[in-house]
Design an enzyme around this catalytic site. Structure first.
Site, PDB file in Angstrom:
ATOM      1  CB  CYS A 239      13.924  16.540  -7.113  1.00 23.45           C
ATOM      2  SG  CYS A 239      14.693  17.549  -8.402  1.00 23.45           S
TER       3      CYS A 239
ATOM      4  CG  HIS B 178       3.945  -1.613  -4.844  1.00 18.80           C
ATOM      5  ND1 HIS B 178       2.775  -2.346  -4.946  1.00 18.80           N
ATOM      6  CD2 HIS B 178       4.927  -2.420  -5.344  1.00 18.80           C
ATOM      7  CE1 HIS B 178       3.044  -3.532  -5.472  1.00 18.80           C
ATOM      8  NE2 HIS B 178       4.338  -3.597  -5.713  1.00 18.80           N
TER       9      HIS B 178
ATOM     10  CG  ASN C 141      -1.913  -1.148   1.173  1.00 17.92           C
ATOM     11  OD1 ASN C 141      -2.091  -1.767   0.120  1.00 17.92           O
ATOM     12  ND2 ASN C 141      -2.550  -1.454   2.288  1.00 17.92           N
TER      13      ASN C 141
ATOM     14  CB  SER D 198      -5.628  -9.486  -5.708  1.00 18.77           C
ATOM     15  OG  SER D 198      -4.639  -8.641  -6.274  1.00 18.77           O
TER      16      SER D 198
ATOM     17  CG  ASP E 105      -3.044   3.346   2.437  1.00 14.53           C
ATOM     18  OD1 ASP E 105      -2.123   3.085   3.239  1.00 14.53           O
ATOM     19  OD2 ASP E 105      -4.034   2.591   2.267  1.00 14.53           O
TER      20      ASP E 105
ATOM     21  CB  CYS F 240      16.110  22.291  -9.138  1.00 10.52           C
ATOM     22  SG  CYS F 240      15.222  20.843  -9.770  1.00 10.52           S
TER      23      CYS F 240
HETATM   24  P1  OAD Z   1      -6.048  -5.558  -5.024  1.00 10.01           P
HETATM   25  O1  OAD Z   1      -7.068  -4.525  -5.240  1.00 10.01           O
HETATM   26  O2  OAD Z   1      -5.490  -6.229  -6.228  1.00 10.01           O
HETATM   27  O3  OAD Z   1      -6.639  -6.725  -4.091  1.00 10.01           O
HETATM   28  C1  OAD Z   1      -7.290  -6.431  -2.890  1.00 10.01           C
HETATM   29  C2  OAD Z   1      -7.571  -7.751  -2.164  1.00 10.01           C
HETATM   30  O4  OAD Z   1      -8.143  -7.426  -0.907  1.00 10.01           O
HETATM   31  C3  OAD Z   1      -8.543  -8.677  -2.877  1.00 10.01           C
HETATM   32  O5  OAD Z   1      -8.004 -10.006  -2.891  1.00 10.01           O
HETATM   33  C4  OAD Z   1      -9.818  -8.624  -2.008  1.00 10.01           C
HETATM   34  O6  OAD Z   1     -10.509  -9.857  -1.970  1.00 10.01           O
HETATM   35  C5  OAD Z   1      -9.226  -8.307  -0.648  1.00 10.01           C
HETATM   36  N1  OAD Z   1     -10.130  -7.544   0.260  1.00 10.01           N
HETATM   37  C6  OAD Z   1     -10.982  -6.540  -0.041  1.00 10.01           C
HETATM   38  N2  OAD Z   1     -11.592  -6.056   1.057  1.00 10.01           N
HETATM   39  C7  OAD Z   1     -11.088  -6.762   2.110  1.00 10.01           C
HETATM   40  C8  OAD Z   1     -11.303  -6.750   3.520  1.00 10.01           C
HETATM   41  N3  OAD Z   1     -12.151  -5.881   4.107  1.00 10.01           N
HETATM   42  N4  OAD Z   1     -10.623  -7.627   4.285  1.00 10.01           N
HETATM   43  C9  OAD Z   1      -9.772  -8.531   3.729  1.00 10.01           C
HETATM   44  N5  OAD Z   1      -9.513  -8.582   2.392  1.00 10.01           N
HETATM   45  C10 OAD Z   1     -10.161  -7.725   1.592  1.00 10.01           C
HETATM   46  O7  OAD Z   1      -4.890  -4.911  -4.115  1.00 10.01           O
HETATM   47  P2  OAD Z   1      -3.363  -5.341  -3.958  1.00 10.01           P
HETATM   48  O8  OAD Z   1      -3.214  -6.819  -3.938  1.00 10.01           O
HETATM   49  O9  OAD Z   1      -2.835  -4.577  -2.813  1.00 10.01           O
HETATM   50  O10 OAD Z   1       0.203  -0.858  -6.881  1.00 10.01           O
HETATM   51  O11 OAD Z   1      -2.748  -4.774  -5.307  1.00 10.01           O
HETATM   52  C11 OAD Z   1      -1.368  -4.868  -5.562  1.00 10.01           C
HETATM   53  C12 OAD Z   1      -0.871  -3.627  -6.252  1.00 10.01           C
HETATM   54  O12 OAD Z   1      -1.636  -3.375  -7.422  1.00 10.01           O
HETATM   55  C13 OAD Z   1      -1.014  -2.369  -5.428  1.00 10.01           C
HETATM   56  O13 OAD Z   1       0.076  -2.169  -4.544  1.00 10.01           O
HETATM   57  C14 OAD Z   1      -1.097  -1.283  -6.451  1.00 10.01           C
HETATM   58  C15 OAD Z   1      -1.861  -1.948  -7.559  1.00 10.01           C
HETATM   59  O14 OAD Z   1      -1.545  -1.544  -8.853  1.00 10.01           O
HETATM   60  C16 OAD Z   1       0.581   0.438  -6.619  1.00 10.01           C
HETATM   61  O15 OAD Z   1      -0.114   1.208  -6.005  1.00 10.01           O
HETATM   62  C17 OAD Z   1       1.901   0.839  -7.100  1.00 10.01           C
END
Ligand code: OAD
Length: 234
Positions: free
Chosen positions: A121, A113, A96, A180, A98, A141
């Site tokens: 910069c 990430h 994350n 995911s 955030d 700059c």
């Molecule tokens: P995803 O949006 O791909 O997946 C979110 C996961 O969280 C899914 O498997 C959902 O089932 C699960 N989920 C949703 N709500 C939930 C809850 N309340 N409790 C438990 N699980 C829950 O997010 P990421 O896997 O983090 O890159 O995505 C990976 C990367 O893709 C991110 O870091 C981002 C994105 O492009 C950047 O920001 C650079």
């Protein structure tokens, strides 16, 4: 819950994704309501987009920064911070950007990430924290600042990956929460803990491609499952 008590472990690693912040009201990236369903990442989250139209990319990130700033860490972030207080060798590795772990007072977060709250910069090779809303997009700059985020097609920072790998090699418990597990190379990292013999737990609403890696697959909202896990402190 048929999971060993947390007190049996010394080195806990949390490996977190967007699902952890979902209960703060921050949309995930994939699935229903996912950010990448509404926006084409090629227009907003890659170096090519930034090189061709930095203001468009900054408009997108400015809105995200303001939105995230208006949200609060949720119970799951606080539980993880609390576990780190109780078990000082706990390491949080997050995908994350955030900053919610830090706002919940988790220390030394490994941000695979990058962060919405840092800018680079490039000509000066400098990275700075920046919480301004809206942000001044140019450095003193004269160059455009760039969000210090690992966008699509970017390489991960090898020093950050090394920290993550070391923590995963040494841990005796890995708890993956709300990812995911489809974005590489991050998705592959939990394998290191499994190979090293750690107990592995996956917390998610649903199965992921990495689910077979985990000994315990706990299904439900992060805050609810982590509340149950902490019932086993002692
Ligand atoms: P995803 O949006 O791909 O997946 C979110 C996961 O969280 C899914 O498997 C959902 O089932 C699960 N989920 C949703 N709500 C939930 C809850 N309340 N409790 C438990 N699980 C829950 O997010 P990421 O896997 O983090 O890159 O995505 C990976 C990367 O893709 C991110 O870091 C981002 C994105 O492009 C950047 O920001 C650079």
């Amino acid at each position: 819950m048929n999971v060993p008590a947390l007190s049996q472990f010394r080195r806990i690693v949390f490996f977190t994704g967007a699902g952890l912040s979902a209960e703060s009201g921050i949309p995930t990236y994939r699935g229903a309501g996912g950010l990448w369903n509404a926006y084409n990442y090629e227009d907003y989250a890659c170096q090519r987009a930034f090189d061709s139209d930095p203001d468009k990319v900054w408009d997108f990130h400015d809105v995200r920064r303001a939105f995230v700033a208006s949200k609060e860490p949720n119970l799951a972030h606080h539980i993880i911070a609390d576990i780190q207080k109780q078990f000082s060798e706990t390491v949080v590795i997050t995908q994350n950007i955030d900053g919610m772990h830090q706002r919940a007072l988790t220390a030394d977060v490994v941000e695979l990430h990058g962060s919405l709250w840092r800018v680079r910069c490039e000509p000066e090779r400098q990275v700075r924290e920046n919480f301004d809303l809206p942000i001044a997009r140019k450095c003193a700059c004269g160059a455009y600042l760039r969000p210090d985020i690992v966008w699509f097609e970017d390489q991960l920072d090898h020093r950050v990956v090394r920290r993550a790998r070391e923590a995963l090699e040494e841990c005796d418990l890995l708890v993956s929460v709300g990812t995911s597990a489809v974005v590489y190379p991050a998705a592959d990292l939990p394998r290191i803990a499994a190979k090293g013999g750690a107990v592995t737990i996956e917390v998610n609403l649903e199965d992921t491609p990495m689910s077979p890696l985990y000994m315990h697959r706990l299904r439900g909202k992060a805050s609810e499952i982590l509340t149950q896990l902490t019932a086993s402190y002692t």
